[in-house]
Scaffold this motif. Sequence first.
Motif, PDB file in Angstrom:
ATOM      1  N   GLU A   1       0.878  -1.249   0.219  1.00  0.00           N
ATOM      2  CA  GLU A   1       0.094   0.179   0.112  1.00  0.00           C
ATOM      3  C   GLU A   1       0.844   0.938  -0.079  1.00  0.00           C
ATOM      4  O   GLU A   1       0.752   2.070  -0.448  1.00  0.00           O
ATOM      5  CB  GLU A   1      -1.126   0.136   0.863  1.00  0.00           C
ATOM      6  N   GLU A   2       2.087   1.428   0.746  1.00  0.00           N
ATOM      7  CA  GLU A   2       2.829   1.867   1.062  1.00  0.00           C
ATOM      8  C   GLU A   2       4.391   2.315   1.218  1.00  0.00           C
ATOM      9  O   GLU A   2       4.217   1.286   2.465  1.00  0.00           O
ATOM     10  CB  GLU A   2       2.133   3.609   1.672  1.00  0.00           C
ATOM     11  N   VAL A   3       4.760   3.153   0.849  1.00  0.00           N
ATOM     12  CA  VAL A   3       6.221   2.357   1.074  1.00  0.00           C
ATOM     13  C   VAL A   3       6.762   3.704   2.403  1.00  0.00           C
ATOM     14  O   VAL A   3       6.491   4.794   1.622  1.00  0.00           O
ATOM     15  CB  VAL A   3       7.196   2.922  -0.029  1.00  0.00           C
ATOM     16  N   LEU A   4       6.988   3.294   3.581  1.00  0.00           N
ATOM     17  CA  LEU A   4       7.435   4.555   4.465  1.00  0.00           C
ATOM     18  C   LEU A   4       8.812   4.400   4.316  1.00  0.00           C
ATOM     19  O   LEU A   4       9.270   6.039   4.499  1.00  0.00           O
ATOM     20  CB  LEU A   4       7.044   3.395   5.636  1.00  0.00           C
ATOM     21  N   ARG A   5       9.752   4.033   4.269  1.00  0.00           N
ATOM     22  CA  ARG A   5      11.275   4.651   3.845  1.00  0.00           C
ATOM     23  C   ARG A   5      11.159   3.368   2.592  1.00  0.00           C
ATOM     24  O   ARG A   5      10.769   2.364   2.524  1.00  0.00           O
ATOM     25  CB  ARG A   5      12.550   4.076   4.852  1.00  0.00           C
ATOM     26  N   CYS A   6      12.921   3.405   2.397  1.00  0.00           N
ATOM     27  CA  CYS A   6      13.194   2.099   1.087  1.00  0.00           C
ATOM     28  C   CYS A   6      13.757   1.168   2.204  1.00  0.00           C
ATOM     29  O   CYS A   6      13.544   0.151   1.266  1.00  0.00           O
ATOM     30  CB  CYS A   6      14.971   2.596   0.338  1.00  0.00           C
ATOM     31  N   ASP A   7      13.840   0.357   3.351  1.00  0.00           N
ATOM     32  CA  ASP A   7      13.416  -0.389   3.778  1.00  0.00           C
ATOM     33  C   ASP A   7      12.100  -0.971   4.701  1.00  0.00           C
ATOM     34  O   ASP A   7      12.248  -2.314   5.412  1.00  0.00           O
ATOM     35  CB  ASP A   7      15.236  -0.126   4.297  1.00  0.00           C
TER      36      ASP A   7
ATOM     37  N   ALA B   1      17.734   1.458   5.689  1.00  0.00           N
ATOM     38  CA  ALA B   1      17.592   2.852   5.097  1.00  0.00           C
ATOM     39  C   ALA B   1      19.050   3.233   5.405  1.00  0.00           C
ATOM     40  O   ALA B   1      19.339   4.074   6.369  1.00  0.00           O
ATOM     41  CB  ALA B   1      16.723   3.811   4.828  1.00  0.00           C
ATOM     42  N   PHE B   2      19.719   5.112   4.549  1.00  0.00           N
ATOM     43  CA  PHE B   2      20.072   5.452   5.115  1.00  0.00           C
ATOM     44  C   PHE B   2      19.350   6.934   5.556  1.00  0.00           C
ATOM     45  O   PHE B   2      20.610   7.266   6.858  1.00  0.00           O
ATOM     46  CB  PHE B   2      20.981   6.499   4.231  1.00  0.00           C
ATOM     47  N   GLY B   3      18.555   7.277   5.989  1.00  0.00           N
ATOM     48  CA  GLY B   3      18.503   7.881   6.829  1.00  0.00           C
ATOM     49  C   GLY B   3      16.399   8.242   6.127  1.00  0.00           C
ATOM     50  O   GLY B   3      16.315   7.816   5.090  1.00  0.00           O
ATOM     51  N   ASN B   4      15.554   9.461   6.812  1.00  0.00           N
ATOM     52  CA  ASN B   4      14.418   9.708   6.274  1.00  0.00           C
ATOM     53  C   ASN B   4      14.338  11.025   5.543  1.00  0.00           C
ATOM     54  O   ASN B   4      15.099  11.679   6.090  1.00  0.00           O
ATOM     55  CB  ASN B   4      14.086   9.905   7.587  1.00  0.00           C
ATOM     56  N   PRO B   5      13.639  10.585   4.229  1.00  0.00           N
ATOM     57  CA  PRO B   5      13.554  11.943   3.500  1.00  0.00           C
ATOM     58  C   PRO B   5      13.007  12.973   4.173  1.00  0.00           C
ATOM     59  O   PRO B   5      11.966  12.649   4.705  1.00  0.00           O
ATOM     60  CB  PRO B   5      12.735  11.592   2.189  1.00  0.00           C
ATOM     61  N   ALA B   6      13.575  14.545   3.617  1.00  0.00           N
ATOM     62  CA  ALA B   6      13.439  15.700   4.204  1.00  0.00           C
ATOM     63  C   ALA B   6      11.328  15.719   4.137  1.00  0.00           C
ATOM     64  O   ALA B   6      10.966  16.459   4.749  1.00  0.00           O
ATOM     65  CB  ALA B   6      14.282  16.860   3.726  1.00  0.00           C
ATOM     66  N   ARG B   7      11.023  15.474   3.014  1.00  0.00           N
ATOM     67  CA  ARG B   7      10.032  16.061   2.009  1.00  0.00           C
ATOM     68  C   ARG B   7       9.405  14.574   1.247  1.00  0.00           C
ATOM     69  O   ARG B   7      10.285  13.684   1.011  1.00  0.00           O
ATOM     70  CB  ARG B   7       9.545  17.125   1.533  1.00  0.00           C
ATOM     71  N   LYS B   8       8.079  14.663   1.208  1.00  0.00           N
ATOM     72  CA  LYS B   8       7.252  13.003   0.527  1.00  0.00           C
ATOM     73  C   LYS B   8       6.827  13.711  -0.629  1.00  0.00           C
ATOM     74  O   LYS B   8       6.041  14.611  -0.767  1.00  0.00           O
ATOM     75  CB  LYS B   8       6.350  12.323   1.233  1.00  0.00           C
ATOM     76  N   LYS B   9       7.289  13.218  -2.018  1.00  0.00           N
ATOM     77  CA  LYS B   9       6.156  13.689  -3.080  1.00  0.00           C
ATOM     78  C   LYS B   9       5.455  12.048  -3.361  1.00  0.00           C
ATOM     79  O   LYS B   9       5.863  11.519  -3.448  1.00  0.00           O
ATOM     80  CB  LYS B   9       7.346  13.786  -4.171  1.00  0.00           C
TER      81      LYS B   9
END
Length: 162
Positions: free
Chosen positions: A31-37, A54-62
């Motif tokens: 349903e949804e990708v929360l992070r690449c992992d 995952a290296f870290g959380n992205p700053a924004r979601k597109k």
Amino acid sequence: MILLHASDICAQTHMLELGSNTDKYNDVVVEEVLRCDTVRLESGETVRLIGVRAFGNPARKKKISRDEYGFVIKEKVDLEVPPEEQALEFTRELLEGKHVRLEFDAVQKDAGYKTLAYVFLIDGNTFVNARILERGFAGLQIQAPNLKYARQLRDAYREGRA
């Protein structure tokens, strides 16, 4: 004297539950990708990809834009986009709304009660965990006893680092 952590007992309990009902994971929808992992299935269950960090959380979601046929409309590559956000976008394009098959290893739940799995796209049988690593979008995190695909994951990681 045997010492067990509560998380170990919990993981073993869930392993027994999952082990008896893995057929329900032969065709599930992301349903949804929360992070690449980490992804969320249509059932609401959260799944962490084994061997991927995952290296870290992205700053924004597109939001992903799709055309009338359901294909992703690719935006121009922005060289200013941080790697974490690029990793998230890649994984979203790869997995969101797609049918996948989950495979499990010795430990099937982490300390946060997330399901641990190897993820394969049903269409083309793509090994998603390895694909993310070979593109260089995540770090390698192999932890015993989950070693079923350790060699493939290491090879994919080496390719991604090159």
